[in-house]
Design an enzyme around this catalytic site. Structure first.
Site, mmCIF file in Angstrom:
data_model
loop_
_atom_site.group_PDB
_atom_site.id
_atom_site.type_symbol
_atom_site.label_atom_id
_atom_site.label_comp_id
_atom_site.label_asym_id
_atom_site.label_seq_id
_atom_site.Cartn_x
_atom_site.Cartn_y
_atom_site.Cartn_z
ATOM 1 N N PHE A 63 -9.811 9.235 19.295
ATOM 2 C CA PHE A 63 -10.400 8.051 19.541
ATOM 3 C C PHE A 63 -10.578 7.919 17.498
ATOM 4 C CE2 PHE A 63 -10.931 7.660 24.139
ATOM 5 C CZ PHE A 63 -11.216 5.910 23.589
ATOM 6 N N LYS A 119 -15.205 13.048 11.444
ATOM 7 C CA LYS A 119 -14.614 12.012 12.288
ATOM 8 C C LYS A 119 -14.727 10.536 11.690
ATOM 9 C CE LYS A 119 -13.840 11.053 17.624
ATOM 10 N NZ LYS A 119 -14.536 11.535 18.512
ATOM 11 N N GLY A 150 -7.747 12.490 17.212
ATOM 12 C CA GLY A 150 -8.259 12.521 18.935
ATOM 13 C C GLY A 150 -7.973 10.685 19.718
ATOM 14 N N LEU A 202 -8.554 18.201 9.844
ATOM 15 C CA LEU A 202 -9.103 18.582 11.354
ATOM 16 C C LEU A 202 -8.218 18.989 12.267
ATOM 17 C CD1 LEU A 202 -12.398 20.037 9.508
ATOM 18 C CD2 LEU A 202 -10.330 20.626 9.167
ATOM 19 N N GLY A 203 -7.564 16.803 12.335
ATOM 20 C CA GLY A 203 -7.391 16.641 13.748
ATOM 21 C C GLY A 203 -7.225 15.585 14.240
ATOM 22 N N VAL A 256 -10.332 13.477 12.299
ATOM 23 C CA VAL A 256 -11.301 14.245 11.623
ATOM 24 C C VAL A 256 -10.821 14.959 10.323
ATOM 25 C CG1 VAL A 256 -13.258 16.447 12.125
ATOM 26 C CG2 VAL A 256 -11.864 15.158 14.399
ATOM 27 N N ASP A 307 -14.073 14.300 28.695
ATOM 28 C CA ASP A 307 -13.216 14.559 27.879
ATOM 29 C C ASP A 307 -12.359 16.276 27.641
ATOM 30 O OD1 ASP A 307 -10.556 14.319 27.395
ATOM 31 O OD2 ASP A 307 -11.593 13.702 24.979
#
Length: 676
Positions: free
Chosen positions: A30, A48, A28, A25-26, A33, A142
């Site tokens: 760190f 995540k 980042g 899904l994505g 996901v 963030d």
């Protein structure tokens, strides 16, 4: 959904969650996901993955997860369902947002009308205001469009804002009104405040600044096709320096900061008010920015909510400021101390303990998987670990060598030993938990004699004359001599470290005026220095590398003044006192699940007095005094549930001394994976 049995495309977390590794899904800074399914709740979830690349990184991730666990539920925060350690990664299972990120919604529904856009702003401000107003305030640090999700349900066609990704959050320990300062550099550059670029101490005002830039980006979306705080002219020029950086340079040079907010003659009164608010939110100096509570209240007013409007019973279609949702998605009016996870009273274990147990179990499984083809015993041991084992037992056994033998000097049962099973039915049922379990057919073998067939991890397999074999907790067995009497008159199944303590009577001897028994010490981290100083003081073993830089507990002192230290990773070594640093007690340190603790070595009568109204006293608890354990859960009323000496007891906190935090425990555990 990919088949759960295919390890390449699916990951199973716990009993009910299956993650599809092909549906990312994505990603980042760190973590990545993925989408998954919770078969118990029968809902889609997002998970995540926080990959651990070294022992220090593991401790940082553990700290983040403990921060996440402290967040109460709120309708505009992504709900957190569960936490796991799997495949050298932490996994955070959370609410799935079916409308995706904020920009995707703007892309799919352009042009987004002003009322909808402002309501999204209001909901986002509600989430940030909520985080800042907690008893332990949370600064996101963030905030960006990619961390603002939307979710739509069949009950309401209007999507709800969900703020997510607390990967850079940090819990503030004091009231923000007292200007709690943070100094770590974090955040996405485009939305970072000037003080973050300056590496100066900063407060929750950095979130207000980021929100202002996000709001500005939402207004400018129609001009540039993205949610970025740039006008069409700036965006087209390609000179896209972060506004916070430009403002910092202006401040240092004494020049006026650029005016990012452009007012237009076509703006109505509400848009004019909104832009004025944004202008206040992105002031150069943090002290000049409004608090998130004021931002939220002004947006409520602009969106038509009266100041005394009552809180709606549903998070959809109304102001969601004070509405909390449970992990299952239902609305709750519970108090602010409700959290996303089950209570320790219900589960018996808190998060810190569970994650450490999973981490040790995973590492041992990996090691045994490599060996099981060669050794039948390793395969049996692997099966036993997967059935569940106490964390303290796993810690003591995780340093398995290639011979799979127990540590020298450890009191143990051997194959062929004669044993007798206890006659205490209630005790047997209680102590069999995590030791093979209880079967009512076992009752007929209480008080019977048998022979040890094999010892696997923490379980002793006993064969009886009728051919039946049962797995027992060693505490239920008494070793017998040839004439049938008990060996030494007591059970031989004391855990290794408890036995070692009892062998020495000079426990209170002081080392050169510095150390005494039960002192907590930190072992020096520099390997070459330790090697040099160990000469003539027990010598050096390469396996000692795993203990460098971690904590331990002084067990005894030999006649030469050298110190026998029990390390928190389950190892124990004799050290030159010159390489040990005494760790003073911190009176303000809070005990949490997963922490390594010492049950204080007080008299039985003192312990009984302290236990009044704090779990009370039970037969056998005296054997825990002066021994180390792991906190399984923190309970109400200053009580803690501790795993110690093959038992789990509830103690008064005053009877428990903190040795090492769960994060320190994880560093010690992961050194076995990354340290050698």
């Amino acid at each position: 959904m990919a088949a759960a049995s295919d390890p390449e495309c699916s990951v199973q977390l716990g009993k009910y969650v299956y993650i599809n590794m092909f549906t990312k899904l994505g990603q980042g800074a760190f973590g990545v996901v993925y989408r998954g399914m919770d078969t118990k709740r029968n809902i889609d979830v997002a998970a995540k993955q926080l990959e651990i690349k070294d022992d220090k990184g593991g401790a940082d991730a553990m700290s983040e997860i403990k921060t996440l666990q402290k967040l109460p539920c709120h309708a505009n925060l992504v709900a957190l369902y569960d936490f796991h350690f799997f495949r050298s990664s932490f996994w955070v299972v959370m609410e799935f947002c079916n409308c995706g990120e904020l920009k995707k919604y703007f892309d799919d529904h352009k042009p987004v009308d002003q009322a909808t856009m402002m309501d999204f702003m209001r909901q986002t401000a509600a989430a940030v205001d909520f985080m800042h107003s907690l008893a332990e305030p949370v600064i996101h640090r963030d905030l960006k469009p990619g961390n603002i999700m939307l979710k739509q349900t069949s009950a309401d066609p209007k999507p709800v804002i969900k703020v997510t990704d607390f990967g850079l959050s940090k819990v503030a320990d004091v009231d923000l009104s007292k200007t709690f300062l943070m100094t770590t550099v974090a955040g996405t550059p485009c939305f970072m405040a000037p003080e973050q670029f300056a590496k100066e101490p900063y407060t929750a005002a950095v979130d207000v600044f980021a929100l202002g830039l996000i709001y500005l980006g939402m207004i400018y979306y129609e001009e540039i096709g993205d949610i970025l705080p740039f006008t069409k002219e700036t965006y087209s020029s390609g000179m896209l320096l972060p506004p916070g950086m430009i403002m910092l340079q202006s401040l240092k040079s004494g020049m006026l900061a650029p005016d990012l907010v452009q007012h237009k003659t076509a703006d109505d009164s509400v848009m004019t008010q909104l832009k004025e608010l944004i202008g206040q939110m992105i002031k150069v100096r943090a002290k000049d920015r409004p608090k998130s509570a004021l931002v939220h209240e002004k947006l409520r007013t602009m969106c038509g909510f009266s100041a005394d409007a009552s809180t709606p019973t549903t998070p959809h279609g109304g102001d969601t400021t004070d509405v909390k949702t449970t992990p299952g998605g239902a609305t709750s009016s519970s108090s602010s101390d409700s959290t996303n996870t089950t209570t320790s009273e219900e589960s018996g274990e808190d998060l810190g303990y569970q994650l450490l147990q999973q981490a040790v179990q995973q590492m041992m499984e990996e090691k045994l998987e490599e060996r099981k083809e060669k050794e039948k015993e390793s395969e049996d041991l692997l099966k036993q670990i997967r059935r569940g084992a106490p964390l303290l037992e796993l810690l003591m056994r995780q340093g398995l060598d290639e011979s799979s033998e127990e540590k020298e000097g450890e009191t143990k049962f051997k194959n062929g030993d004669r044993v007798r099973v206890t006659t205490d039915y209630a005790k047997a049922k209680e102590l069999q938990e995590n030791y093979g379990g209880w079967n009512e057919f076992m009752r007929s073998y209480l008080g019977k004699e048998g022979k040890v067939e094999r010892k696997i991890l923490h379980v002793v397999k006993v064969g009886f004359p009728d051919g039946q074999i049962w797995s027992f907790n060693p505490e239920l067995l008494t070793k017998l001599t040839e004439d049938g009497s008990a060996v030494g008159g007591t059970s031989p199944s004391e855990a290794a470290k408890e036995t070692k303590r009892d062998k020495n009577t000079s426990h209170d001897e002081i080392v050169r005026g510095l150390f005494k028994r039960f002192d907590v010490v930190q072992i020096a981290e520099e390997a070459e220095v330790v090697k040099l100083l160990q000469k003539g003081h027990g010598g050096w073993n390469e396996k000692m590398t795993l203990c460098l830089g971690i904590k331990g507990l002084i067990n005894r002192v030999d006649k030469d003044g050298d110190v026998f230290v029990e390390c928190i990773n389950g190892d124990d070594w004799t050290f030159n006192p010159e390489i040990l640093i005494k760790v003073e007690d911190d009176p303000n340190a809070e005990i949490e699940a997963g922490d390594f603790v010492l049950i204080k070595n007080v008299t039985k009568s003192e312990a009984q007095e302290l236990q009044r109204n704090h779990g009370e006293w039970a037969n056998g608890m005296e054997r825990s005094l002066g021994h180390t354990g792991i906190v399984k859960a923190v309970l109400k009323g200053d009580r803690v549930r501790v795993e110690v000496a093959r038992h789990v007891w509830i103690f008064n906190k005053k009877l428990v001394k903190l040795v090492a935090k769960s994060e320190e425990m994880l560093v010690a555990i992961l050194k076995r994976k990354f340290g050698m």
